[in-house]
Design an enzyme around this catalytic site. Structure first.
Site, short mmCIF file in Angstrom:
data_model
loop_
_atom_site.label_atom_id
_atom_site.label_comp_id
_atom_site.label_asym_id
_atom_site.label_seq_id
_atom_site.Cartn_x
_atom_site.Cartn_y
_atom_site.Cartn_z
N GLU A 16 -5.89 -7.76 -0.29
CA GLU A 16 -6.19 -7.51 1.12
C GLU A 16 -7.52 -6.79 1.25
O GLU A 16 -7.73 -5.77 0.61
CB GLU A 16 -5.07 -6.66 1.73
CG GLU A 16 -5.23 -6.41 3.22
CD GLU A 16 -4.16 -5.47 3.78
OE1 GLU A 16 -2.95 -5.74 3.59
OE2 GLU A 16 -4.54 -4.45 4.37
N GLU A 31 0.83 -1.21 0.00
CA GLU A 31 0.00 0.00 0.00
C GLU A 31 0.86 1.25 0.00
O GLU A 31 1.12 1.83 1.06
CB GLU A 31 -0.93 0.02 1.23
CG GLU A 31 -2.04 -1.00 1.20
CD GLU A 31 -3.01 -0.88 2.38
OE1 GLU A 31 -2.80 -0.02 3.26
OE2 GLU A 31 -3.98 -1.66 2.41
C1 DCB Z 1 -3.76 -1.65 5.70
C2 DCB Z 1 -2.45 -2.38 5.83
C3 DCB Z 1 -2.44 -3.38 6.95
C4 DCB Z 1 -3.27 -2.87 8.08
C5 DCB Z 1 -4.69 -2.86 7.59
C6 DCB Z 1 -5.70 -2.27 8.57
O1 DCB Z 1 -3.58 -0.33 6.18
F1 DCB Z 1 -2.05 -2.95 4.68
O2 DCB Z 1 -1.12 -3.66 7.30
O3 DCB Z 1 -3.16 -3.72 9.21
O4 DCB Z 1 -4.84 -2.22 6.34
O5 DCB Z 1 -5.36 -0.96 8.90
C7 DCB Z 1 -3.06 -3.08 10.47
C8 DCB Z 1 -3.43 -4.09 11.53
C9 DCB Z 1 -3.26 -3.46 12.89
C10 DCB Z 1 -1.84 -2.95 13.04
C11 DCB Z 1 -1.46 -2.04 11.91
C12 DCB Z 1 0.02 -1.71 11.99
O6 DCB Z 1 -4.74 -4.56 11.29
O7 DCB Z 1 -3.53 -4.39 13.92
O8 DCB Z 1 -1.72 -2.24 14.26
O9 DCB Z 1 -1.70 -2.70 10.65
O10 DCB Z 1 0.52 -1.18 10.84
C13 DCB Z 1 -4.45 0.70 5.84
C14 DCB Z 1 -5.51 0.51 4.96
C15 DCB Z 1 -6.32 1.60 4.59
C16 DCB Z 1 -6.07 2.84 5.13
C17 DCB Z 1 -5.03 3.03 6.03
C18 DCB Z 1 -4.23 1.95 6.40
N1 DCB Z 1 -6.89 3.92 4.76
N2 DCB Z 1 -3.18 2.16 7.34
O11 DCB Z 1 -7.83 3.76 3.97
O12 DCB Z 1 -6.69 5.05 5.28
O13 DCB Z 1 -2.89 3.35 7.64
O14 DCB Z 1 -2.59 1.24 7.89
#
Ligand code: DCB
Length: 342
Positions: A261, A171
């Site tokens: 994902e 991402e």
């Molecule tokens: C993505 C990432 C993934 C992340 C999930 C949920 O991030 F590819 O690594 O996973 O989506 O956010 C999260 C875990 C958490 C952990 C965190 C640490 O579920 O338990 O604490 O990673 O990095 C996204 C997806 C979409 C968006 C933002 C993120 N968005 N993000 O649309 O703004 O900032 O991580």
């Protein structure tokens, strides 16, 4: 009832259940004759916007992602992956190797969890996505040289196996990280390195804005290489119709999409479980034949995770219903074709 009639009744009822629930073979990890998904589909290819088998039939692969391997690497083993194949009907496993936050750049031994994932997938006859999990590091160019070194090694060791799918930047994100400025140049360099060794396994490229702007990639896709797909990520509690519109726009331009994902929660990985919104998305993916992988196998206690807090601390698999979160139970049923997706 007389025992004989009872027996006949039971036989008829079970025949009916088999007929009415018999899932399409294409959705099985292992079919009735014991053939694995890789034995049946072989070397995958891209056909228009669709993923296809070696014989040129369109397919929709479905499976599970690991959580960050630095946190949940204990599940990247054969016992768990076999459980997911046999009990969950998982056709593809994604090994999510973060770069920072304790990931590969800071802690290179994490690569061993990618290797154990690949070895299990080869043995079990499922596909495996090798995910270079660009996230808080935002710009994929920052670790481009490391990515080339890493994927060169994976391609040299495993590129001849049809099981391997490369995902080269999970991402990309941040205002200054654009498709033409950073992501596409990065992708062309890494794809070039992989293709020098592996001519045909699928390579999936991340898209801007946390892999949501597939429409931007569709304006200027990567030429010169075959079997390239683009990733779209969504979280059902956050992303809806607007993102599906973007995806449709990209498909209309001919962009092949793979959802490497998605989560049943909001974009943080937590914030609630959204089964109804998830079903709308699953129906959209089914309609377009888009392959998907669900985030993720962990016992942290967040809503997108498959296990309840602290379940299976050793990574043994063989989960019972009580080990599974609401999301885990839902996704398992979807994969087992026990929830009808319109
Ligand atoms: C993505 C990432 C993934 C992340 C999930 C949920 O991030 F590819 O690594 O996973 O989506 O956010 C999260 C875990 C958490 C952990 C965190 C640490 O579920 O338990 O604490 O990673 O990095 C996204 C997806 C979409 C968006 C933002 C993120 N968005 N993000 O649309 O703004 O900032 O991580």
């Amino acid at each position: 009832m007389k025992p004989m009639y009872k027996t006949i009744g039971i036989v008829l009822a079970s025949m009916l259940t088999i007929i009415s629930c018999a899932p399409d073979d294409r959705f099985l990890a292992v079919d009735k004759s014991g053939k694995t998904v890789v034995e049946r589909f072989g070397q995958l290819q891209v056909m228009g916007t669709r993923l296809g088998t070696q014989d040129g039939k369109p397919v929709q692969l479905r499976g599970m992602s690991s959580f960050g391997l630095q946190w949940a690497g204990k599940y990247a083993n054969e016992a768990v992956i076999q459980w997911l194949r046999d009990d969950w009907n998982m056709q593809v496993w994604r090994a999510a190797m973060y770069l920072t936050q304790g990931g590969y750049i800071e802690n290179p031994v994490i690569k061993e969890k990618v290797i154990s994932s690949i070895e299990a997938a080869l043995k079990l006859g499922i596909y495996v996505i090798v995910d270079w999990h660009v996230l808080s590091d935002k710009n994929p160019l920052v670790y481009k040289d490391k990515a080339i070194e890493f994927f060169t090694d994976i391609a040299q060791r495993y590129g001849t196996y049809p099981n391997i799918i490369y995902e080269i930047c999970n991402e990309p994100n941040g205002k200054d990280v654009t498709w033409q400025g950073q992501i596409k140049p990065y992708a062309e360099a890494v794809i070039g390195a992989i293709r020098a060794i592996d001519p045909d396994n699928i390579i999936i490229v991340g898209t801007p804005n946390w892999s949501q702007d597939v429409d931007v990639a569709a304006e200027d896709p990567i030429k010169d290489y075959k079997s390239i797909m683009y990733t779209l990520h969504f979280y059902a509690g956050t992303h809806g119709e607007e993102l599906r519109k973007k995806a449709e726009k990209a498909l209309a331009k001919g962009l092949p999409i793979f959802v490497t994902e998605w989560g049943t929660s909001d974009a943080s990985g937590g914030g609630g479980f959204y089964p109804d919104q998830s079903k709308v998305w699953l129906s959209f993916l089914k309609k377009h034949g888009i392959s998907w992988v669900n985030w993720s196998v962990n016992n942290k206690g967040e809503e997108s995770g498959t296990l309840v807090y602290n379940a299976d601390r050793e990574g043994k698999g063989r989960w019972q219903d009580a080990d599974l979160s609401p999301s885990g139970r839902f996704i398992r049923k979807v994969l087992r074709n026990e929830i009808r997706i319109p």
